[in-house]
Design an enzyme around this catalytic site. Structure first.
Site, short mmCIF file in Angstrom:
data_model
loop_
_atom_site.label_atom_id
_atom_site.label_comp_id
_atom_site.label_asym_id
_atom_site.label_seq_id
_atom_site.Cartn_x
_atom_site.Cartn_y
_atom_site.Cartn_z
N LYS A 13 34.07 15.23 -14.38
CA LYS A 13 32.63 15.41 -14.59
C LYS A 13 31.84 14.16 -14.18
O LYS A 13 30.83 14.24 -13.50
CB LYS A 13 32.33 15.74 -16.07
N ARG A 89 29.34 20.03 -26.54
CA ARG A 89 30.78 20.11 -26.73
C ARG A 89 31.16 21.08 -27.84
O ARG A 89 32.34 21.27 -28.11
CB ARG A 89 31.33 18.73 -27.08
N ARG A 162 39.36 2.50 -20.50
CA ARG A 162 38.79 2.88 -21.78
C ARG A 162 39.87 2.90 -22.86
O ARG A 162 41.00 3.30 -22.59
CB ARG A 162 38.17 4.28 -21.68
P1 AMP Z 1 33.52 11.20 -22.85
O1 AMP Z 1 33.08 9.90 -22.28
O2 AMP Z 1 32.61 12.34 -22.48
O3 AMP Z 1 34.97 11.50 -22.57
O4 AMP Z 1 33.39 11.05 -24.46
C1 AMP Z 1 34.15 10.08 -25.16
C2 AMP Z 1 34.16 10.42 -26.63
O5 AMP Z 1 32.81 10.38 -27.14
C3 AMP Z 1 34.68 11.80 -26.99
O6 AMP Z 1 36.10 11.84 -27.08
C4 AMP Z 1 34.01 12.00 -28.36
O7 AMP Z 1 34.67 11.25 -29.36
C5 AMP Z 1 32.64 11.38 -28.15
N1 AMP Z 1 31.65 12.37 -27.64
C6 AMP Z 1 31.06 12.38 -26.43
N2 AMP Z 1 30.21 13.42 -26.29
C7 AMP Z 1 30.27 14.09 -27.47
C8 AMP Z 1 29.65 15.26 -27.96
N3 AMP Z 1 28.79 15.99 -27.21
N4 AMP Z 1 29.96 15.68 -29.23
C9 AMP Z 1 30.80 14.97 -30.01
N5 AMP Z 1 31.44 13.87 -29.59
C10 AMP Z 1 31.18 13.42 -28.33
#
Ligand code: AMP
Length: 223
Positions: A13, A89, A162
């Site tokens: 993404k 999400r 990360r």
């Molecule tokens: P990402 O960078 O999109 O992989 O997000 C990293 C982490 O942030 C995820 O594993 C969740 O812990 C948190 N996170 C990001 N977006 C959301 C969301 N829309 N709802 C809940 N947690 C989120």
């Protein structure tokens, strides 16, 4: 272009968002990036979110919805279009998003659903490196920078991993995705705005496909 990017962690993404942004100037809103910024600045929200993010769990809806609502409402650039990456999400986040976007009269055009095989995801995420300065995404094997350790885009020399990109947390993030996020696919399918793409294809091919789709939908205005 008003787009939601949906898919498991590691489906590409962020990489796709980077390519689409180059093509058309739109606002890229990633809740993951927003949360990492809050954590880096040790804000109240950041401190609350950290334990969830570190374990690969979802941050509670109430916190993320407030975060996205504030971001959307204070962004004057929403009119130029947007790319939402990592939000929604959960189905209740998707419902709230509809309300927020309806209020500003900027509903979603397309939801791009990027699917990918779980083992491809583990390989992608364990090898993922990100430029600390500009956010460009690399992979140690699949997409290394031209000069090792140096960002092709901005020349920055801090390509980091990360903390949640370790195998145990990645597998938990995938379980969380299947349980909480996958039901959103049905939600958007019912609204007839879902476009499914194969996340294992090169990001450039997916970008071309989406650009064609958008050109067909908005022949005059490449918004
Ligand atoms: P990402 O960078 O999109 O992989 O997000 C990293 C982490 O942030 C995820 O594993 C969740 O812990 C948190 N996170 C990001 N977006 C959301 C969301 N829309 N709802 C809940 N947690 C989120």
């Amino acid at each position: 272009m008003k787009i939601v990017l949906l898919g498991p962690p590691g489906a590409g993404k962020g990489t796709l968002a980077g390519l689409l942004k180059k093509d058309r100037s739109v606002l890229h809103i990633s809740t993951g990036d927003l949360l990492r910024e809050e954590m880096k600045n040790e804000t109240l929200l950041g401190q609350e979110a950290k334990s969830y993010v570190d374990k690969g769990e979802l941050v509670p809806d109430s916190l993320v919805i407030k975060l996205i609502e504030n971001t959307i409402n204070k962004s004057s650039e929403m009119d130029q279009g947007y790319l939402l990456d990592g939000f929604p999400r959960t189905v209740s986040q998707a419902e709230e998003l509809d309300v927020i976007l309806r209020k500003i009269g900027r509903p979603v055009d397309y939801v791009i659903y990027m699917d990918a095989d779980p083992e491809v995801i583990v390989h992608r995420l364990t090898g993922r490196r990100i430029c600390r300065d500009c956010g460009a995404v690399y992979h140690q094997i699949n997409r290394p920078p031209k000069v090792p350790g140096v960002c092709d885009v901005c020349g920055g020399n801090d390509l980091y991993q990360r903390t949640d990109d370790n195998e145990k947390t990645i597998r938990n993030r995938m379980d969380v995705y299947l349980k909480n996020t996958l039901p959103i696919v049905e939600y958007y399918k019912n609204k007839n705005i879902l476009v499914k793409v194969d996340g294992t294809q090169p990001a450039e091919s997916i970008q071309k496909y989406i650009s064609t789709l958008l050109d067909e939908k908005f022949p005059q205005h490449k918004d």
